[in-house]
Design a protein around this motif. Structure first.
Motif, PDB file in Angstrom:
ATOM      1  N   TYR A  16       0.827  -1.205   0.000  1.00 28.70           N
ATOM      2  CA  TYR A  16       0.000   0.000   0.000  1.00 28.70           C
ATOM      3  C   TYR A  16       0.862   1.257   0.000  1.00 28.70           C
ATOM      4  CZ  TYR A  16      -4.309  -2.608   0.837  1.00 28.70           C
ATOM      5  OH  TYR A  16      -5.374  -3.454   0.719  1.00 28.70           O
ATOM      6  N   GLU A  17       1.923   1.237   0.792  1.00 28.51           N
ATOM      7  CA  GLU A  17       2.813   2.392   0.874  1.00 28.51           C
ATOM      8  C   GLU A  17       3.437   2.692  -0.492  1.00 28.51           C
ATOM      9  OE1 GLU A  17       5.975   3.819   4.170  1.00 28.51           O
ATOM     10  OE2 GLU A  17       6.424   1.886   3.241  1.00 28.51           O
ATOM     11  N   ALA A  18       3.898   1.658  -1.198  1.00 34.53           N
ATOM     12  CA  ALA A  18       4.495   1.854  -2.521  1.00 34.53           C
ATOM     13  C   ALA A  18       3.453   2.356  -3.522  1.00 34.53           C
ATOM     14  CB  ALA A  18       5.114   0.550  -3.018  1.00 34.53           C
ATOM     15  N   PHE A  19       2.252   1.774  -3.495  1.00 36.35           N
ATOM     16  CA  PHE A  19       1.187   2.172  -4.406  1.00 36.35           C
ATOM     17  C   PHE A  19       0.807   3.637  -4.188  1.00 36.35           C
ATOM     18  CE2 PHE A  19      -3.367   2.690  -5.303  1.00 36.35           C
ATOM     19  CZ  PHE A  19      -3.418   2.297  -6.631  1.00 36.35           C
ATOM     20  N   LEU A  20       0.534   4.006  -2.935  1.00 38.20           N
ATOM     21  CA  LEU A  20       0.139   5.378  -2.638  1.00 38.20           C
ATOM     22  C   LEU A  20       1.278   6.354  -2.876  1.00 38.20           C
ATOM     23  CD1 LEU A  20      -1.994   4.697   0.552  1.00 38.20           C
ATOM     24  CD2 LEU A  20      -2.824   5.218  -1.766  1.00 38.20           C
ATOM     25  N   GLY A  21       2.517   5.926  -2.619  1.00 39.05           N
ATOM     26  CA  GLY A  21       3.680   6.777  -2.891  1.00 39.05           C
ATOM     27  C   GLY A  21       3.828   7.064  -4.375  1.00 39.05           C
ATOM     28  N   SER A  35       3.220   0.113 -10.005  1.00 40.41           N
ATOM     29  CA  SER A  35       3.550  -1.201 -10.537  1.00 40.41           C
ATOM     30  C   SER A  35       3.363  -2.227  -9.432  1.00 40.41           C
ATOM     31  CB  SER A  35       5.003  -1.216 -11.029  1.00 40.41           C
ATOM     32  OG  SER A  35       5.321  -2.483 -11.554  1.00 40.41           O
ATOM     33  N   PRO A  36       2.697  -3.329  -9.691  1.00 42.98           N
ATOM     34  CA  PRO A  36       2.254  -3.747 -11.012  1.00 42.98           C
ATOM     35  C   PRO A  36       0.984  -3.021 -11.432  1.00 42.98           C
ATOM     36  CG  PRO A  36       1.646  -5.411  -9.400  1.00 42.98           C
ATOM     37  CD  PRO A  36       2.449  -4.370  -8.666  1.00 42.98           C
ATOM     38  N   SER A  37       0.905  -2.755 -12.732  1.00 43.19           N
ATOM     39  CA  SER A  37      -0.289  -2.138 -13.300  1.00 43.19           C
ATOM     40  C   SER A  37      -1.349  -3.220 -13.493  1.00 43.19           C
ATOM     41  CB  SER A  37       0.053  -1.509 -14.653  1.00 43.19           C
ATOM     42  OG  SER A  37       0.391  -2.539 -15.577  1.00 43.19           O
ATOM     43  N   LEU A  38      -2.531  -2.809 -13.906  1.00 45.27           N
ATOM     44  CA  LEU A  38      -3.576  -3.802 -14.192  1.00 45.27           C
ATOM     45  C   LEU A  38      -3.112  -4.749 -15.289  1.00 45.27           C
ATOM     46  CD1 LEU A  38      -6.857  -1.706 -13.992  1.00 45.27           C
ATOM     47  CD2 LEU A  38      -6.039  -3.441 -12.391  1.00 45.27           C
ATOM     48  N   ALA A  39      -2.458  -4.217 -16.320  1.00 46.95           N
ATOM     49  CA  ALA A  39      -1.969  -5.067 -17.408  1.00 46.95           C
ATOM     50  C   ALA A  39      -0.924  -6.064 -16.889  1.00 46.95           C
ATOM     51  CB  ALA A  39      -1.376  -4.203 -18.523  1.00 46.95           C
ATOM     52  N   GLU A  40      -0.032  -5.611 -16.014  1.00 44.37           N
ATOM     53  CA  GLU A  40       0.994  -6.505 -15.458  1.00 44.37           C
ATOM     54  C   GLU A  40       0.386  -7.560 -14.544  1.00 44.37           C
ATOM     55  OE1 GLU A  40       4.797  -3.472 -15.192  1.00 44.37           O
ATOM     56  OE2 GLU A  40       3.218  -3.332 -13.695  1.00 44.37           O
ATOM     57  N   SER A  41      -0.762  -7.275 -13.973  1.00 38.08           N
ATOM     58  CA  SER A  41      -1.417  -8.207 -13.057  1.00 38.08           C
ATOM     59  C   SER A  41      -2.190  -9.306 -13.773  1.00 38.08           C
ATOM     60  CB  SER A  41      -2.377  -7.453 -12.134  1.00 38.08           C
ATOM     61  OG  SER A  41      -1.671  -6.501 -11.388  1.00 38.08           O
TER      62      SER A  41
END
Length: 124
Positions: A85-90, A99-105
């Motif tokens: 969560y910290e990486a995503f919100l950052g 990352s990962p994006s929806l496409a990467e997921s």
């Protein structure tokens, strides 16, 4: 409940051997990496189970050069959820694409579908 074993070759040429054993005697998530004369053993903590609070061992030519043990106790930290969560919100706050994006997921979702259907092979 079924155990699943996966052998993979990544785009980079690296190989991976994964074992998902939900009926096993302990919940563990471990990784081993071999890189030249170095080997890393990682015991990722899983909800205060067997390998908690985690450990990283670094060996070079058979000699232990680092032994780092985890010190977190909160389940959301041990499982890695807080860091995700910290990486995503950052990324969002900094204007970067997370990352990962929806496409990467999507590949993870495709692999989960193969496991559910008990397919023998998956090619990305």
């Amino acid at each position: 409940m079924a155990n699943v074993f996966v052998d993979a070759v990544m785009t980079s040429g690296a190989t991976a051997h994964l074992a998902f054993c939900p009926a096993a005697g302990a919940a563990v998530e471990r990784a081993t990496m071999h890189a030249g004369e170095d080997t890393l053993f990682v015991r990722i903590p899983m909800w205060k189970d067997f390998d908690s609070p985690g450990r990283l061992e670094h060996l070079r030519r058979g000699t232990l050069v680092a032994d780092v043990r985890g010190d977190a106790e909160e389940p959301f930290v041990l499982g890695g959820f807080y860091a995700e969560y910290e990486a995503f919100l950052g990324d969002l706050a900094a204007g970067r694409t997370p990352s990962p994006s929806l496409a990467e997921s999507r590949q993870s979702v495709q692999i989960a579908g193969c496991v559910r259907r008990r397919e023998e092979e998956f090619h990305a």
